[in-house]
Design an enzyme around this catalytic site. Structure first.
Site, short mmCIF file in Angstrom:
data_model
loop_
_atom_site.label_atom_id
_atom_site.label_comp_id
_atom_site.label_asym_id
_atom_site.label_seq_id
_atom_site.Cartn_x
_atom_site.Cartn_y
_atom_site.Cartn_z
N VAL A 47 93.96 58.15 -34.87
CA VAL A 47 92.83 59.15 -33.94
C VAL A 47 94.37 60.49 -33.76
O VAL A 47 93.72 61.90 -34.12
CB VAL A 47 93.31 58.73 -32.83
CG1 VAL A 47 93.10 59.70 -31.72
CG2 VAL A 47 91.73 57.45 -32.64
N ARG A 87 105.88 54.87 -33.70
CA ARG A 87 106.83 53.42 -33.07
C ARG A 87 108.29 53.54 -33.19
O ARG A 87 109.73 53.77 -33.00
CB ARG A 87 107.19 52.15 -33.25
CG ARG A 87 105.50 51.57 -32.46
CD ARG A 87 105.20 50.67 -32.46
NE ARG A 87 104.43 50.26 -34.07
CZ ARG A 87 103.38 49.39 -35.06
NH1 ARG A 87 103.74 48.54 -34.00
NH2 ARG A 87 103.10 49.24 -35.78
N VAL A 94 85.85 56.87 -22.95
CA VAL A 94 85.13 56.60 -23.07
C VAL A 94 84.11 56.97 -23.42
O VAL A 94 83.54 58.62 -23.36
CB VAL A 94 84.51 56.92 -21.08
CG1 VAL A 94 83.15 56.47 -20.73
CG2 VAL A 94 85.54 56.52 -20.21
N GLY A 139 83.93 46.16 -39.91
CA GLY A 139 84.51 47.14 -39.07
C GLY A 139 84.80 47.46 -37.52
O GLY A 139 85.02 48.29 -37.05
N ASP A 196 86.88 45.77 -22.73
CA ASP A 196 86.54 47.58 -23.07
C ASP A 196 85.50 48.00 -21.78
O ASP A 196 86.11 49.19 -21.34
CB ASP A 196 86.04 47.14 -24.18
CG ASP A 196 85.85 48.72 -24.60
OD1 ASP A 196 87.33 48.53 -24.92
OD2 ASP A 196 85.17 48.66 -25.32
N LYS A 212 87.12 51.26 -19.07
CA LYS A 212 85.92 52.28 -19.22
C LYS A 212 85.53 52.67 -17.78
O LYS A 212 85.07 54.15 -17.48
CB LYS A 212 85.00 52.64 -20.43
CG LYS A 212 85.90 52.72 -22.16
CD LYS A 212 84.35 51.99 -23.08
CE LYS A 212 85.06 52.35 -23.93
NZ LYS A 212 84.78 51.70 -25.22
N GLY A 270 84.68 54.85 -33.17
CA GLY A 270 85.20 55.39 -34.70
C GLY A 270 86.37 56.48 -34.36
O GLY A 270 86.50 57.55 -33.47
N1 LIG Z 1 90.26 54.41 -33.39
C1 LIG Z 1 89.56 54.71 -32.65
O1 LIG Z 1 87.95 54.86 -33.04
C2 LIG Z 1 89.66 55.17 -31.60
C3 LIG Z 1 88.30 55.44 -30.55
C4 LIG Z 1 88.59 55.62 -28.88
C5 LIG Z 1 90.07 55.38 -28.31
N2 LIG Z 1 91.42 55.20 -29.80
C6 LIG Z 1 92.43 54.57 -28.55
O2 LIG Z 1 93.07 56.00 -29.74
C7 LIG Z 1 94.64 55.52 -29.03
C8 LIG Z 1 94.81 55.07 -30.88
O3 LIG Z 1 94.54 54.78 -31.56
P1 LIG Z 1 94.21 54.66 -32.88
O4 LIG Z 1 93.70 54.00 -34.14
O5 LIG Z 1 94.60 55.80 -33.46
O6 LIG Z 1 95.64 53.70 -32.91
P2 LIG Z 1 97.15 53.20 -34.75
O7 LIG Z 1 95.68 53.87 -35.55
O8 LIG Z 1 97.24 52.13 -34.17
O9 LIG Z 1 97.87 54.42 -34.40
C9 LIG Z 1 98.81 54.84 -33.45
C10 LIG Z 1 99.99 55.08 -33.46
O10 LIG Z 1 100.81 54.62 -31.81
C11 LIG Z 1 101.69 54.65 -32.24
N3 LIG Z 1 102.80 54.03 -31.46
C12 LIG Z 1 102.61 52.82 -31.07
N4 LIG Z 1 103.45 52.61 -30.18
C13 LIG Z 1 104.80 54.25 -29.55
C14 LIG Z 1 105.31 54.24 -29.11
N5 LIG Z 1 105.84 53.23 -28.14
N6 LIG Z 1 105.61 55.51 -28.98
C15 LIG Z 1 105.29 55.87 -29.98
N7 LIG Z 1 104.26 56.02 -31.10
C16 LIG Z 1 104.06 54.77 -30.79
C17 LIG Z 1 102.25 53.82 -33.98
O11 LIG Z 1 102.85 54.06 -34.37
P3 LIG Z 1 103.78 53.54 -36.38
O12 LIG Z 1 102.69 54.57 -36.89
O13 LIG Z 1 105.04 53.73 -36.16
O14 LIG Z 1 102.52 52.04 -36.04
C18 LIG Z 1 101.47 54.68 -34.37
O15 LIG Z 1 101.60 56.40 -35.58
C19 LIG Z 1 94.21 53.49 -28.65
O16 LIG Z 1 94.93 53.36 -27.28
C20 LIG Z 1 93.19 53.90 -29.39
O17 LIG Z 1 92.84 52.43 -28.45
C21 LIG Z 1 90.90 55.17 -30.67
#
Ligand SMILES: NC(=O)c1ccc[n+]([C@@H]2O[C@H](COP(=O)([O-])OP(=O)(O)OC[C@H]3O[C@@H](n4cnc5c(N)ncnc54)[C@H](OP(=O)(O)O)[C@@H]3O)[C@@H](O)[C@H]2O)c1
Length: 355
Positions: A14, A45, A154, A208, A222, A226, A331
């Site tokens: 994201v 991280r 949401v 997926g 989940d 929301k 997504g």
């Molecule tokens: N993907 C979707 O479809 C979707 C939809 C709605 C909401 N979301 C929400 O959006 C958020 C991000 O999703 P994503 O899919 O982008 O997740 P992701 O691909 O797993 O990426 C998460 C990112 O957060 C970083 N991170 C984790 N802990 C951290 C910390 N303590 N300090 C700084 N950075 C940290 C990770 O670092 P590393 O790179 O070092 O691992 C990674 O870069 C989540 O809360 C998810 O629930 C996602």
């Protein structure tokens, strides 16, 4: 032209999508919003990197996409954690997209509290943090004169929170009903066609839509998250986890769905929320009744016809009556778009543009 400096905390799917969208739309942001958006901070991280003058986002995205660790990106200052970096740097908007699950507020909640406390606008996709503390965060933002926006938590990029807060501003929300989890809805849609539960879950995983462990989706956690965010947005109410009556879909069988079909109904995992009947007093002071569970909906109900991974929210208001929004609820690009829309809302606000 006003500068708008953004720090992105969480540079996964994201966060990167947002950075790319900022880059792709930079001329439009200048022409339409009067802002020059620069990404000044990025955290994973592994730590936080910051450059006052902004990063070259294309080069940064190529660097991390090649698998190089963010901390090795040349130039700029660096800290071991996002919290340390955020505390010692300046930005106008903190975009929080670190990975949280719906039942876990951290690390996102600490990042958001810190940014808002320092008078920084926040946009976030981190559901767990908003579910646990949306009312507190919105109040903190108001006190500091900044915005805290969480559109993508949401229904992702389908704009339901901004519809409630802005499109329906002034209308009183009487009740909310929603299909808010695409994975569960896909599973129920397949089961209505005759799939066994396990086969429908396997199909969702193969496409997926579902994680290897689908618990949060199929047990309703989940959707509970929301629902709590909607309670804060629509009713300005904080509701605890134990205040949402929750049932998942794991007990549903194809036979249950077929029986419902014979009575002209379809079973969906539905979140419902309304002030509790039987209590006297002004609606704003009534306790909220919040439920997540399978419901047999008649075919005349627009929610009954929302199939597959689509989501829907029906908002009953006074005086507009029922408004139903249907759209994708998950997504990466949808979540990124929800955050990008939040960023544009901040950019368009007088305070966002530094006025
Ligand atoms: N993907 C979707 O479809 C979707 C939809 C709605 C909401 N979301 C929400 O959006 C958020 C991000 O999703 P994503 O899919 O982008 O997740 P992701 O691909 O797993 O990426 C998460 C990112 O957060 C970083 N991170 C984790 N802990 C951290 C910390 N303590 N300090 C700084 N950075 C940290 C990770 O670092 P590393 O790179 O070092 O691992 C990674 O870069 C989540 O809360 C998810 O629930 C996602």
């Amino acid at each position: 032209m006003q500068p708008l400096r953004v720090s992105i905390v969480g540079f996964g799917t994201v966060g990167r999508w947002l950075a790319e969208a900022i880059h792709r739309h930079r001329s439009w942001l200048e022409d339409e919003c009067g802002v020059v958006v620069t990404v000044v901070g990025v955290a994973t991280r592994a730590g936080f990197i910051y450059r006052d003058t902004g990063f070259d986002t294309t080069a940064l995205l190529e660097f991390v996409s090649a698998g190089c660790p963010l901390r090795d990106y040349p130039g700029g200052r660096r800290w071991d954690s996002a919290l340390e970096g955020l505390a010692q740097t300046e930005c106008d908007v903190m975009a929080e997209a670190s990975g949280t699950n719906p039942r876990e507020p951290e690390p996102a909640l600490s990042h958001i509290r810190q940014a808002l406390g320092r008078g920084t606008h926040v946009i976030t996709s981190s559901k767990g943090a908003c579910a646990a503390a949306a009312v507190e965060l919105l109040a903190l933002a108001r006190r500091r004169g900044v915005q805290c926006r969480m559109e993508s938590t949401v229904m992702s990029g389908t704009p339901v929170l901004s519809t409630i807060r802005e499109g329906l501003a002034g209308a009183r929300v009487v009740a909310i009903r929603g299909i808010l989890n695409g994975t569960a809805n896909h599973i129920l849609t397949l089961m209505a066609e005759g799939f066994e539960y396990a086969d429908a879950v396997a199909d969702a995983q193969a496409r997926g839509y579902a994680e290897a462990d689908p618990t949060d989706d199929v047990e309703g956690h989940d959707v509970v998250a929301k629902t709590r965010i909607l309670a804060a947005t629509a009713f300005s109410r904080s509701i605890g986890l134990d205040q949402v009556i929750r049932h998942g879909i794991t007990e549903i069988t194809p036979e249950t769905l077929q029986r419902a079909a014979h009575t002209g109904c379809r079973i969906k995992l539905v979140a419902t929320m309304r002030p509790q009947p039987g209590h006297s007093g002004q609606p704003a002071a009534l306790p909220l009744e919040a439920r997540v569970g399978p419901v047999a909906l008649p075919l005349t109900d627009p929610l009954s016809r929302v199939d597959g991974v689509m989501n829907a929210l029906a908002i009953e208001t006074d005086p507009v009556r029922e408004v139903t929004i249907i759209g994708p609820g998950a997504g990466a690009e949808q979540a990124g778009q929800g955050m990008f829309a939040d960023l544009i809302a901040v950019a368009r606000s007088p305070r966002g543009r530094g006025a």
